[in-house]
Design an enzyme around this catalytic site. Structure first.
Site, PDB file in Angstrom:
ATOM      1  CB  ILE A 175     -11.363  -1.269   5.751  1.00  0.00           C
ATOM      2  CG1 ILE A 175     -12.784  -1.188   4.930  1.00  0.00           C
ATOM      3  CG2 ILE A 175     -11.785  -1.073   7.220  1.00  0.00           C
ATOM      4  CD1 ILE A 175     -13.499  -0.042   5.043  1.00  0.00           C
ATOM      5  CG  ASN A 176      -5.379   1.060   8.039  1.00  0.00           C
ATOM      6  OD1 ASN A 176      -5.185   0.472   8.806  1.00  0.00           O
ATOM      7  ND2 ASN A 176      -4.027   1.733   7.751  1.00  0.00           N
ATOM      8  CD  GLU A 210      -3.069   5.407  -4.887  1.00  0.00           C
ATOM      9  OE1 GLU A 210      -3.223   4.317  -5.525  1.00  0.00           O
ATOM     10  OE2 GLU A 210      -3.714   5.953  -3.844  1.00  0.00           O
ATOM     11  CG  HIS A 227      -6.073   7.758   3.347  1.00  0.00           C
ATOM     12  ND1 HIS A 227      -5.061   8.515   2.389  1.00  0.00           N
ATOM     13  CD2 HIS A 227      -6.202   6.668   3.040  1.00  0.00           C
ATOM     14  CE1 HIS A 227      -4.838   7.479   1.540  1.00  0.00           C
ATOM     15  NE2 HIS A 227      -5.565   6.496   1.828  1.00  0.00           N
ATOM     16  CG  ASP A 237      -2.297   0.651   1.100  1.00  0.00           C
ATOM     17  OD1 ASP A 237      -2.476   1.369  -0.198  1.00  0.00           O
ATOM     18  OD2 ASP A 237      -3.004   0.849   2.077  1.00  0.00           O
ATOM     19  N   GLY A 290     -11.823   3.893   3.253  1.00  0.00           N
ATOM     20  CA  GLY A 290     -13.098   3.418   3.101  1.00  0.00           C
ATOM     21  C   GLY A 290     -13.864   3.750   4.522  1.00  0.00           C
TER      22      GLY A 290
HETATM   23 ZN   LIG Z   1      -5.078   4.592   1.005  1.00  0.00          ZN
END
Ligand SMILES: [Zn+2]
Length: 295
Positions: A238-239, A134, A181, A80, A217
């Site tokens: 999802i973090n 990105e 984020h 990531d 998310g």
């Molecule tokens: Zn990210």
């Protein structure tokens, strides 16, 4: 063993998204893997540069590979938010199957130039590797933020998205479509939800035809997720929700086991809480159509 590309095509055909969950220890990895296996849904685990520095790039690759092989299960390892070619090459050589090459903070033309070079370099290491690019601004830090940053000027448009995908050759695009984020305090307390710009997702999908990832998310309204996936989102990250569950689960378990010092008796409490979050998100991203296996 299924390739991530094949799994993404299947998800797209079924109007589902693959859940992507960040991990930085064994508690999180076990929770994600157990939830995915019980639901029999493919899953991605991701580690940012900071998360990889903590766990070890080659070490986590070996760990995830062993799970994949022993259980013959579609768990995919993603590097990531990688900000340099050097770190991306390290991850590719370690066996990560996808890499988020994130130069979105650079001017657009420079982002294109360096991302194109990275795509070439990384595919020469592993032709099956998927590279995600990105664009736009969705803020940084999967943490709890005091106040909302103004990201309205950083939204992605379909024309730049198309130009970026065509010029770089990325397999997956991560646009800025109202996502962010981290989470605000009000979201952690359940008083507010994130909302997504669904028409923008539709336009970007139509313009690029590319696989699309939704970052940041955590804290997003469930119905916005459903509509975003129907509009063309293929991967959802999802973090922060997991990090919160990790902390809450750990605190609760320590409270329940006041005299305990054995980690494998304390940590299952944290695993259980994270697992519940992962399972809920996986069901939602897969249209709740996954078969629950008897565990
Ligand atoms: Zn990210």
């Amino acid at each position: 063993m299924t390739l991530l590309r094949t799994q993404l095509q299947e998800a797209q055909a079924g109007r589902k998204a693959i859940g992507h969950f960040n991990i930085s220890d064994l508690v999180l990895l076990k929770a994600v893997f157990e939830a995915a296996r019980q639901l029999n849904m493919p899953v991605m685990v991701g580690l940012s540069e900071g998360e990889r520095a903590f766990v070890g790039t080659r070490q986590i690759a070996a760990f995830v590979r062993s799970l994949r092989e022993e259980y013959d299960f579609p768990i995919f390892l993603n590097a990531d938010h990688t900000h340099s070619l050097e770190k991306a090459v390290q991850a590719a050589k370690a066996g990560f199957v996808s890499i988020v090459f994130d130069l979105s903070a650079l001017p657009f033309e420079e982002n294109i130039r360096q991302t194109r070079q990275a795509v070439e370099a990384l595919k020469s290491i592993n032709p099956d590797l998927l590279v995600e690019g990105e664009i736009g601004d969705i803020g940084t830090g999967s943490e709890i933020h005091e106040s909302s940053p103004d990201l309205s000027k950083g939204l992605s448009g379909p024309a730049e998205a198309k130009e970026f995908v065509t010029a770089t050759g990325v397999d997956i695009l991560a646009p800025a479509v109202g996502n962010m984020h981290g989470m605000l305090k009000s979201m952690v307390e359940g008083r507010a939800k994130k909302h997504l710009d669904i028409p923008r997702i539709e336009q970007i999908k139509r313009a690029t035809g590319s696989f699309l990832t939704l970052h940041g998310g955590s804290g997003t309204n469930d119905d916005d997720f459903r509509r975003a996936i129907a509009a063309g989102i293929n991967v959802v990250h999802i973090n922060t929700e997991l990090r919160i569950a990790w902390r809450n689960g750990l605190e609760r378990s320590l409270e329940e086991h006041k005299e305990e010092v054995v980690p494998y008796k304390i940590l299952p409490g944290a695993i259980e809480l994270v697992k519940q979050v992962v399972a809920g998100r996986l069901r939602l991203f897969n249209g709740e159509a996954g078969l629950v296996q008897s565990a």
